[in-house]
Scaffold this motif. Structure first.
Motif, PDB file in Angstrom:
ATOM      1  N   MET A 109      40.995  -0.474 -42.751  1.00 28.39           N
ATOM      2  CA  MET A 109      40.559   0.973 -42.447  1.00 28.39           C
ATOM      3  C   MET A 109      40.250   1.898 -43.549  1.00 28.39           C
ATOM      4  O   MET A 109      41.061   1.690 -44.488  1.00 28.39           O
ATOM      5  CB  MET A 109      41.609   1.398 -41.383  1.00 28.39           C
ATOM      6  CG  MET A 109      41.252   2.736 -40.465  1.00 28.39           C
ATOM      7  SD  MET A 109      41.359   4.319 -41.222  1.00 28.39           S
ATOM      8  CE  MET A 109      43.057   4.462 -41.017  1.00 28.39           C
ATOM      9  N   VAL A 110      39.226   2.578 -43.590  1.00 31.48           N
ATOM     10  CA  VAL A 110      39.142   3.528 -44.799  1.00 31.48           C
ATOM     11  C   VAL A 110      39.446   4.979 -44.026  1.00 31.48           C
ATOM     12  O   VAL A 110      38.512   5.332 -43.101  1.00 31.48           O
ATOM     13  CB  VAL A 110      37.885   3.470 -45.367  1.00 31.48           C
ATOM     14  CG1 VAL A 110      37.789   4.589 -46.517  1.00 31.48           C
ATOM     15  CG2 VAL A 110      37.643   2.111 -45.785  1.00 31.48           C
ATOM     16  N   PRO A 111      40.491   5.629 -44.540  1.00 35.13           N
ATOM     17  CA  PRO A 111      40.735   6.899 -43.848  1.00 35.13           C
ATOM     18  C   PRO A 111      39.766   7.879 -43.917  1.00 35.13           C
ATOM     19  O   PRO A 111      38.922   8.018 -44.834  1.00 35.13           O
ATOM     20  CB  PRO A 111      42.219   7.356 -44.262  1.00 35.13           C
ATOM     21  CG  PRO A 111      42.124   6.593 -45.761  1.00 35.13           C
ATOM     22  CD  PRO A 111      41.350   5.454 -45.657  1.00 35.13           C
ATOM     23  N   GLY A 114      45.068   9.113 -40.594  1.00 36.81           N
ATOM     24  CA  GLY A 114      45.394   7.737 -40.162  1.00 36.81           C
ATOM     25  C   GLY A 114      44.088   7.491 -39.063  1.00 36.81           C
ATOM     26  O   GLY A 114      44.256   6.346 -38.403  1.00 36.81           O
ATOM     27  N   ILE A 115      43.121   8.004 -39.045  1.00 36.05           N
ATOM     28  CA  ILE A 115      41.934   7.753 -38.509  1.00 36.05           C
ATOM     29  C   ILE A 115      40.603   7.536 -39.449  1.00 36.05           C
ATOM     30  O   ILE A 115      40.703   8.065 -40.588  1.00 36.05           O
ATOM     31  CB  ILE A 115      41.510   8.842 -37.258  1.00 36.05           C
ATOM     32  CG1 ILE A 115      41.375  10.078 -37.816  1.00 36.05           C
ATOM     33  CG2 ILE A 115      42.559   8.695 -36.219  1.00 36.05           C
ATOM     34  CD1 ILE A 115      40.887  11.065 -36.937  1.00 36.05           C
ATOM     35  N   THR A 116      39.689   7.142 -38.846  1.00 37.27           N
ATOM     36  CA  THR A 116      38.509   6.765 -39.881  1.00 37.27           C
ATOM     37  C   THR A 116      37.367   7.964 -39.643  1.00 37.27           C
ATOM     38  O   THR A 116      37.451   8.814 -38.844  1.00 37.27           O
ATOM     39  CB  THR A 116      38.039   5.386 -39.672  1.00 37.27           C
ATOM     40  OG1 THR A 116      37.212   5.126 -40.684  1.00 37.27           O
ATOM     41  CG2 THR A 116      37.509   5.093 -38.335  1.00 37.27           C
ATOM     42  N   GLN A 117      35.864   7.585 -40.192  1.00 38.23           N
ATOM     43  CA  GLN A 117      34.760   8.302 -39.958  1.00 38.23           C
ATOM     44  C   GLN A 117      33.717   7.374 -39.964  1.00 38.23           C
ATOM     45  O   GLN A 117      33.703   6.328 -40.056  1.00 38.23           O
ATOM     46  CB  GLN A 117      34.880   9.416 -40.994  1.00 38.23           C
ATOM     47  CG  GLN A 117      35.046  10.706 -40.383  1.00 38.23           C
ATOM     48  CD  GLN A 117      35.125  11.858 -41.519  1.00 38.23           C
ATOM     49  OE1 GLN A 117      34.938  11.524 -42.609  1.00 38.23           O
ATOM     50  NE2 GLN A 117      34.982  12.995 -41.231  1.00 38.23           N
ATOM     51  N   PRO A 118      32.516   8.011 -39.671  1.00 43.25           N
ATOM     52  CA  PRO A 118      31.345   7.045 -39.666  1.00 43.25           C
ATOM     53  C   PRO A 118      31.118   6.140 -40.797  1.00 43.25           C
ATOM     54  O   PRO A 118      31.389   6.768 -42.053  1.00 43.25           O
ATOM     55  CB  PRO A 118      30.166   8.157 -39.442  1.00 43.25           C
ATOM     56  CG  PRO A 118      30.696   9.393 -38.813  1.00 43.25           C
ATOM     57  CD  PRO A 118      32.194   9.510 -39.250  1.00 43.25           C
ATOM     58  N   ALA A 119      30.590   5.217 -40.620  1.00 37.85           N
ATOM     59  CA  ALA A 119      30.765   4.016 -41.788  1.00 37.85           C
ATOM     60  C   ALA A 119      29.261   4.068 -42.675  1.00 37.85           C
ATOM     61  O   ALA A 119      28.499   3.268 -42.504  1.00 37.85           O
ATOM     62  CB  ALA A 119      31.003   2.646 -41.429  1.00 37.85           C
ATOM     63  N   VAL A 120      29.433   5.286 -43.468  1.00 34.76           N
ATOM     64  CA  VAL A 120      27.989   5.466 -44.147  1.00 34.76           C
ATOM     65  C   VAL A 120      27.950   4.599 -45.317  1.00 34.76           C
ATOM     66  O   VAL A 120      26.923   4.449 -46.174  1.00 34.76           O
ATOM     67  CB  VAL A 120      27.886   6.924 -44.630  1.00 34.76           C
ATOM     68  CG1 VAL A 120      26.660   7.136 -45.178  1.00 34.76           C
ATOM     69  CG2 VAL A 120      27.958   7.720 -43.274  1.00 34.76           C
ATOM     70  N   ILE A 166      38.349   6.869 -31.170  1.00 34.76           N
ATOM     71  CA  ILE A 166      39.522   7.146 -30.342  1.00 34.76           C
ATOM     72  C   ILE A 166      40.235   8.801 -30.738  1.00 34.76           C
ATOM     73  O   ILE A 166      41.161   9.094 -30.321  1.00 34.76           O
ATOM     74  CB  ILE A 166      40.805   6.093 -30.765  1.00 34.76           C
ATOM     75  CG1 ILE A 166      41.098   6.071 -32.309  1.00 34.76           C
ATOM     76  CG2 ILE A 166      40.305   4.957 -30.209  1.00 34.76           C
ATOM     77  CD1 ILE A 166      42.341   5.384 -32.321  1.00 34.76           C
ATOM     78  N   HIS A 167      39.244   9.310 -31.648  1.00 31.61           N
ATOM     79  CA  HIS A 167      39.415  10.737 -31.778  1.00 31.61           C
ATOM     80  C   HIS A 167      38.162  11.241 -32.115  1.00 31.61           C
ATOM     81  O   HIS A 167      37.481  10.744 -32.939  1.00 31.61           O
ATOM     82  CB  HIS A 167      40.529  10.837 -32.838  1.00 31.61           C
ATOM     83  CG  HIS A 167      41.051  12.308 -33.102  1.00 31.61           C
ATOM     84  ND1 HIS A 167      40.391  13.347 -33.484  1.00 31.61           N
ATOM     85  CD2 HIS A 167      42.445  12.719 -33.031  1.00 31.61           C
ATOM     86  CE1 HIS A 167      41.109  14.629 -33.488  1.00 31.61           C
ATOM     87  NE2 HIS A 167      42.364  14.063 -33.227  1.00 31.61           N
ATOM     88  N   PRO A 168      37.863  12.598 -31.469  1.00 25.60           N
ATOM     89  CA  PRO A 168      36.659  13.079 -31.787  1.00 25.60           C
ATOM     90  C   PRO A 168      36.350  13.378 -33.422  1.00 25.60           C
ATOM     91  O   PRO A 168      35.242  13.474 -33.859  1.00 25.60           O
ATOM     92  CB  PRO A 168      36.667  14.480 -31.200  1.00 25.60           C
ATOM     93  CG  PRO A 168      37.693  14.435 -30.161  1.00 25.60           C
ATOM     94  CD  PRO A 168      38.739  13.290 -30.625  1.00 25.60           C
ATOM     95  N   LEU A 190      46.368  13.547 -29.714  1.00 31.27           N
ATOM     96  CA  LEU A 190      46.145  12.439 -30.153  1.00 31.27           C
ATOM     97  C   LEU A 190      46.711  12.119 -31.439  1.00 31.27           C
ATOM     98  O   LEU A 190      47.374  11.048 -31.833  1.00 31.27           O
ATOM     99  CB  LEU A 190      44.471  12.374 -30.219  1.00 31.27           C
ATOM    100  CG  LEU A 190      43.855  12.308 -29.031  1.00 31.27           C
ATOM    101  CD1 LEU A 190      42.233  12.294 -28.799  1.00 31.27           C
ATOM    102  CD2 LEU A 190      44.094  11.040 -28.148  1.00 31.27           C
ATOM    103  N   VAL A 191      46.893  12.991 -32.519  1.00 31.12           N
ATOM    104  CA  VAL A 191      47.428  12.577 -33.657  1.00 31.12           C
ATOM    105  C   VAL A 191      48.821  12.134 -33.530  1.00 31.12           C
ATOM    106  O   VAL A 191      49.456  11.291 -34.037  1.00 31.12           O
ATOM    107  CB  VAL A 191      47.155  13.869 -34.660  1.00 31.12           C
ATOM    108  CG1 VAL A 191      48.005  13.727 -35.829  1.00 31.12           C
ATOM    109  CG2 VAL A 191      45.431  13.958 -35.041  1.00 31.12           C
TER     110      VAL A 191
END
Ligand code: DGY
Length: 418
Positions: free
Chosen positions: A67-69, A97-103, A154-156, A207-208
């Motif tokens: 995962m890339v945070p 601890g969550i990710t973002q769009p895989a640009v 899993i999170h906005p 959620l966090v």
């Protein structure tokens, strides 16, 4: 106004912290994942070496599971909430601890294509192939447990479209009980009327805390989340990232990475079809917890043109944008004006975002929809001439909204002007 190119470069330099770039000072004082990838593309226009460093810094903080945070908290800064003490991810350099769009896959290919120093570019691109591949693999393992070819957020905050109307329904099922008391900082830097509401913040934090209680174990988080949404825009970026990584890996001789990413991209484009809405002339989000499409015509289903979707779908999306353009001064609004929930000033519920315009323009151009792609570029440049390098803009009157001197806005303007 000074020359827009010079102005864009000065924004990127002002927000440069040496090895990473902040989206804007004050509101976002750390490194954000997808911001950084767009930033690197912008930096490649005037400082190739610095552009590679931006990507390398991001991937230096990849988790062991791949995962890339979404945020890397390089420095201490109380001006942002929620900071590392809330996330508690237990990393040496603290991260969310969550990710973002895989640009990243898209950005890597773009950086390589733009590079003048091909030997350096090949060396640095080769070193990033494996980490980006591992991130893609993580997505399809941890966020697509049913092997459907599409991943869920899993999170906005993972979509980056924090308060999109898309989430209203699924988000209503996220509880708010038991959250620790907190003080928002974003509303001290930006007009609260242009930001998410308190009710949304309560749910973001629930959620966090929920994921934190599960030890940020990505083998558990997807199934344990009451919020699982398959966002066409998010998936399209990942699909495009896989396709681009595949091509570049092939060119650089990494054939296994090329093959795996080509398969993910092909499967993903096919699976996107299930999200198409004839009624709205665009893709929609799927609520994975109920198995139903969410009746919300947002930019997520328009920016899906960045994946190599069939030309007739891109043509239909062009018609949808054209119909929105009849009612707005600037394109592309982040939500359809047909929806009574449209709000011209509130973050992702209506405003125009230039970084999204960039993705749409790239996708439309590749599909042969040149006229609309050019209209979007023109509209974007008009916005920066009128209102500077803002975070987002009112599509009706062009008012600058959110943060100012915004890095990714400047980065994509360099692409528009190239
Ligand atoms: C914020 O804090 O507004 C961000 O969008 C979360 O990444």
């Amino acid at each position: 106004m000074t020359d827009p190119r010079d102005h864009a470069i000065s924004v990127l330099k002002e927000n440069d912290r040496g090895t990473y770039t902040v989206p804007t000072k004050g509101l976002y004082p750390f490194q954000w994942n997808w911001d950084s990838c767009f930033t690197a593309i912008g930096q490649a226009h005037f400082d190739e070496d610095r552009a590679w460093t931006e990507m390398e810094t991001l991937f230096a903080h990849q988790w062991d599971d791949g995962m890339v945070p979404h945020i890397i908290f390089h420095v201490h800064d109380d001006g942002y909430f929620p900071g590392p003490d809330v996330w508690q991810t237990g990393r040496a350099v603290r991260t969310s601890g969550i990710t973002q769009p895989a640009v990243a896959g898209f950005a890597l290919k773009r950086l390589f294509a733009m590079s003048k120093d091909k030997a350096m570019a090949a060396r640095r691109a080769r070193a990033l192939l494996e980490p980006i591949h591992r991130w893609h693999q993580w997505f399809y393992t941890c966020r697509d447990p049913g092997a459907e070819g599409l991943v869920a957020i899993i999170h906005p905050w993972e979509a980056g479209r924090d308060n999109s109307i898309d989430w209203d329904e699924p988000f209503a099922r996220v509880p708010t009980d038991g959250i620790d008391p907190y003080v928002r900082r974003d509303t001290q830097h930006a007009d609260p009327a242009h930001r998410p509401t308190k009710e949304q913040y309560d749910r973001y934090l629930w959620l966090v805390q929920h994921f934190r209680a599960l030890g940020w174990d990505n083998n558990k988080l997807h199934d344990a989340s009451p919020f699982q949404v398959v966002d066409p825009g998010f998936n399209a970026i990942l699909i495009r990232g896989c396709a681009d990584l595949s091509e570049l890996a092939g060119e650089l001789g990494a054939h296994q990475i090329a093959a795996a990413n080509r398969d993910w991209a092909q499967k993903g484009v096919g699976a996107l079809e299930a999200l198409w809405s004839e009624k709205h002339g665009q893709y929609l989000c799927l609520d994975r917890t109920t198995g139903t499409l969410i009746d919300s015509a947002s930019i997520g289903g328009i920016m899906a043109v960045i994946a190599n979707i069939p030309a007739y779908r891109a043509a239909a999306i062009t018609r949808t944008i054209a119909s929105e353009a009849e009612r707005t001064r600037y394109v592309v609004p982040s939500h359809s004006l047909d929806d009574p929930r449209f709000d011209a000033k509130r973050y992702w519920r209506g405003p125009v975002w230039l970084v999204v315009n960039y993705l749409i323009a790239v996708g439309l151009k590749a599909a042969g929809e040149d006229a609309m792609a050019e209209k979007i570029v023109r509209s974007s440049l008009e916005l920066i001439e009128k209102s500077g390098f803002a975070e987002y803009y009112d599509p009706l009157d062009g008012e600058p909204l959110g943060g100012r001197t915004f890095t990714w806005t400047a980065a994509v303007v360099l692409e528009f002007l190239a």
